[in-house]
Design a protein around this motif. Structure first.
Motif, PDB file in Angstrom:
ATOM      1  N   ALA A  76       0.823  -1.210   0.000  1.00  0.00           N
ATOM      2  CA  ALA A  76       0.000   0.000   0.000  1.00  0.00           C
ATOM      3  C   ALA A  76       0.859   1.262   0.000  1.00  0.00           C
ATOM      4  CB  ALA A  76      -0.983   0.020   1.167  1.00  0.00           C
ATOM      5  N   LEU A  77       1.902   1.238  -0.828  1.00  0.00           N
ATOM      6  CA  LEU A  77       2.737   2.428  -1.020  1.00  0.00           C
ATOM      7  C   LEU A  77       2.831   2.668  -2.520  1.00  0.00           C
ATOM      8  CD1 LEU A  77       5.618   1.600   1.475  1.00  0.00           C
ATOM      9  CD2 LEU A  77       3.859   3.331   1.785  1.00  0.00           C
ATOM     10  N   ASP A  78       2.744   3.944  -2.920  1.00  0.00           N
ATOM     11  CA  ASP A  78       2.781   4.249  -4.350  1.00  0.00           C
ATOM     12  C   ASP A  78       4.149   3.949  -4.936  1.00  0.00           C
ATOM     13  OD1 ASP A  78       0.198   5.161  -5.084  1.00  0.00           O
ATOM     14  OD2 ASP A  78       0.514   6.871  -3.767  1.00  0.00           O
ATOM     15  N   GLU A  79       4.168   3.032  -5.903  1.00  0.00           N
ATOM     16  CA  GLU A  79       5.426   2.535  -6.458  1.00  0.00           C
ATOM     17  C   GLU A  79       6.281   3.635  -7.103  1.00  0.00           C
ATOM     18  OE1 GLU A  79       6.586  -0.895  -7.099  1.00  0.00           O
ATOM     19  OE2 GLU A  79       5.308  -1.339  -5.379  1.00  0.00           O
TER      20      GLU A  79
ATOM     21  N   GLY B  80      -3.159  -3.169  -2.178  1.00  0.00           N
ATOM     22  CA  GLY B  80      -3.648  -3.228  -0.808  1.00  0.00           C
ATOM     23  C   GLY B  80      -4.134  -1.906  -0.239  1.00  0.00           C
ATOM     24  N   PHE B  81      -4.248  -0.887  -1.088  1.00  0.00           N
ATOM     25  CA  PHE B  81      -4.724   0.394  -0.560  1.00  0.00           C
ATOM     26  C   PHE B  81      -6.150   0.282  -0.032  1.00  0.00           C
ATOM     27  CE2 PHE B  81      -1.186   2.187  -2.894  1.00  0.00           C
ATOM     28  CZ  PHE B  81      -0.798   3.239  -2.078  1.00  0.00           C
ATOM     29  N   PHE B  82      -7.006  -0.439  -0.779  1.00  0.00           N
ATOM     30  CA  PHE B  82      -8.405  -0.522  -0.349  1.00  0.00           C
ATOM     31  C   PHE B  82      -8.528  -1.267   0.981  1.00  0.00           C
ATOM     32  CE2 PHE B  82      -9.417   0.730  -4.708  1.00  0.00           C
ATOM     33  CZ  PHE B  82     -10.430   1.636  -4.451  1.00  0.00           C
ATOM     34  N   ASP B  83      -7.666  -2.300   1.187  1.00  0.00           N
ATOM     35  CA  ASP B  83      -7.678  -3.007   2.472  1.00  0.00           C
ATOM     36  C   ASP B  83      -7.349  -2.041   3.603  1.00  0.00           C
ATOM     37  OD1 ASP B  83      -8.155  -5.278   1.060  1.00  0.00           O
ATOM     38  OD2 ASP B  83      -6.109  -6.049   1.176  1.00  0.00           O
ATOM     39  N   GLN B  84      -6.275  -1.273   3.394  1.00  0.00           N
ATOM     40  CA  GLN B  84      -5.831  -0.365   4.463  1.00  0.00           C
ATOM     41  C   GLN B  84      -6.879   0.707   4.731  1.00  0.00           C
ATOM     42  OE1 GLN B  84      -3.212  -0.790   6.343  1.00  0.00           O
ATOM     43  NE2 GLN B  84      -2.256  -2.473   5.227  1.00  0.00           N
TER      44      GLN B  84
END
Lengths: 202, 220
Positions: A76-79, B80-84
């Protein structure tokens, strides 16, 4: 603050046609940690996602109080962004202080200080993992759900993760770690997931 | 609402034309390319061009809006952004509203700007251009909403999502096209109001349809 609590009753998980586990109950409260073991494909990740309420269990109920922090295989970090800016997004969402001593110290502890200008896509697996750990620490959640947190980490970083989890429990937090690797944390219970796999008698 | 501004800034940094992430300029270039190539294909007869130009701009706008769809939601689900966000109590609906706004901002106004040189290339007169611009203003939010809904519905598909979303958008966009481009014919002024009405319905549906589709994809 209410003590964090995580309880599950009679959970069952089905993926596709396969029943991964059934009849799984657990009860954890603040200061406790649980190590979920089992080889690949036994449902460790699914259990974590069910407990995080990201996946609906096939049967059973999850009951919890407290905020959830999740660390899994996704970062969940922008690549395309430098690490510092990618983390800054979560800093603003979770409202952690920009540059206080605790944040700086954590950054050094995790060996991220020199990586802040490096785009996330150039980071190694271990570095990504540490960056995600940094995000988890910043979130300040009561309940940690860690899915294979030791994957891709070197020996020093493994010890660091163990220390961080121990510290989290000592300060009243709750942790559930799913890993096929041994993990040394004092007073940690073990739950062997294959024990709950549907047996041949079924 | 928690994180609304932060989410919007992140989305805009990703989707505005010229942003670092991928081909954000592609829809605009595609739009201009259609306007440039059309006169070559149809011949330089000014009457034919002026009569059909407005419709061509509409078709080009619709197709340009399809181009960014596969990058609209899928990368955030995979990473995994939506999970977070879900863990932090940020609802999928909120994320979709923000994404819809950012998606529209990053192509609607720019398309309206690009319609100016396009109208010159197609020999469209001032009055028609005004109708085209008003129609685009009323219609592009609806196009953006259709785009978001389709992107959310196809978000769980590992491959072939882009082609499928293109096919799914076209029938849904036909009403917008009929009334939007229809407003160009004489006596079709009511078309703009109808276009705006369709847009309004689509925009108000998009967060709920999109949010439900993203949750379904996460369960899969």
């Amino acid at each position: 603050m209410e003590a964090p609590r995580l309880a599950a009753r009679d959970l069952a998980c089905r993926r596709g046609e396969r029943l991964l586990f059934r009849g799984l109950s657990l009860e954890l409260s603040g200061g406790q940690a649980l190590h979920v073991t089992g080889s690949n494909g036994t449902g460790k990740s699914s259990l974590i996602r069910i407990l995080a309420r990201l996946l609906r269990p096939y049967a059973g109920k999850v009951d919890r109080s407290g905020t959830i922090g999740l660390l899994d295989q996704t970062m969940a970090l922008d690549e395309h962004l430098p690490l510092g800016r990618a983390l800054a997004f979560w800093r603003r969402i979770d409202r952690w202080p920009d540059r206080d001593d605790a944040t700086g110290e954590r950054m050094g502890e995790l060996g991220l200080r020199d990586l802040m200008d490096v785009p996330v896509r150039y980071l190694s697996t271990g570095q990504r993992k540490r960056a995600a750990l940094f995000r988890l620490l910043g979130q300040g959640a009561d309940i940690w759900l860690l899915d294979e947190p030791l994957n891709g980490l070197d020996r020093d970083a493994v010890e660091l993760v163990e220390a961080l989890v121990a510290q989290h429990i000592a300060s009243g937090g709750l942790a559930l770690v799913a890993s096929h690797q041994p993990i040394a944390i004092a007073g940690m219970d073990v739950l062997n997931l294959p024990d709950f796999a549907p047996g041949l008698e079924a | 609402m928690r994180g609304f501004g932060t989410l919007l800034l992140r989305d805009l940094a990703q989707f505005l034309p010229g942003a670092r992430k991928g081909n954000t300029l592609l829809p605009l270039l595609f739009f201009m390319a259609v306007a440039m190539l059309y006169p070559f294909a149809i011949g330089p007869n000014p009457n034919v061009l002026a009569a059909t130009g407005g419709g061509v701009i509409w078709v080009a706008a619709l197709l340009a809006a399809i181009l960014p769809l596969d990058r609209l939601l899928a990368p955030d689900l995979e990473n995994g952004f939506f999970d977070q966000w879900a863990l932090r109590g940020i609802a999928e609906e909120v994320v979709v509203v923000v994404r819809l706004l950012a998606h529209w901002i990053s192509f609607g106004p720019f398309l309206m700007l690009a319609a100016l040189p396009a109208s010159a290339l197609l020999g469209i007169d001032g009055a028609t251009l005004r109708t085209v611009e008003l129609g685009l203003l009323a219609g592009t939010p609806g196009l953006a909403a259709i785009g978001i809904i389709i992107a959310a519905v196809t978000v769980g598909l590992r491959s072939g999502g882009a082609a499928l979303s293109g096919l799914l958008v076209i029938p849904l966009a036909v009403p917008l096209l009929i009334f939007g481009a229809g407003s160009l014919s004489t006596g079709g002024e009511g078309g703009i109001a109808l276009t705006a009405a369709i847009s309004l319905v689509l925009v108000s549906m998009a967060p709920f349809a999109g949010g439900a589709a993203i949750r379904a994809a996460r369960e899969g």
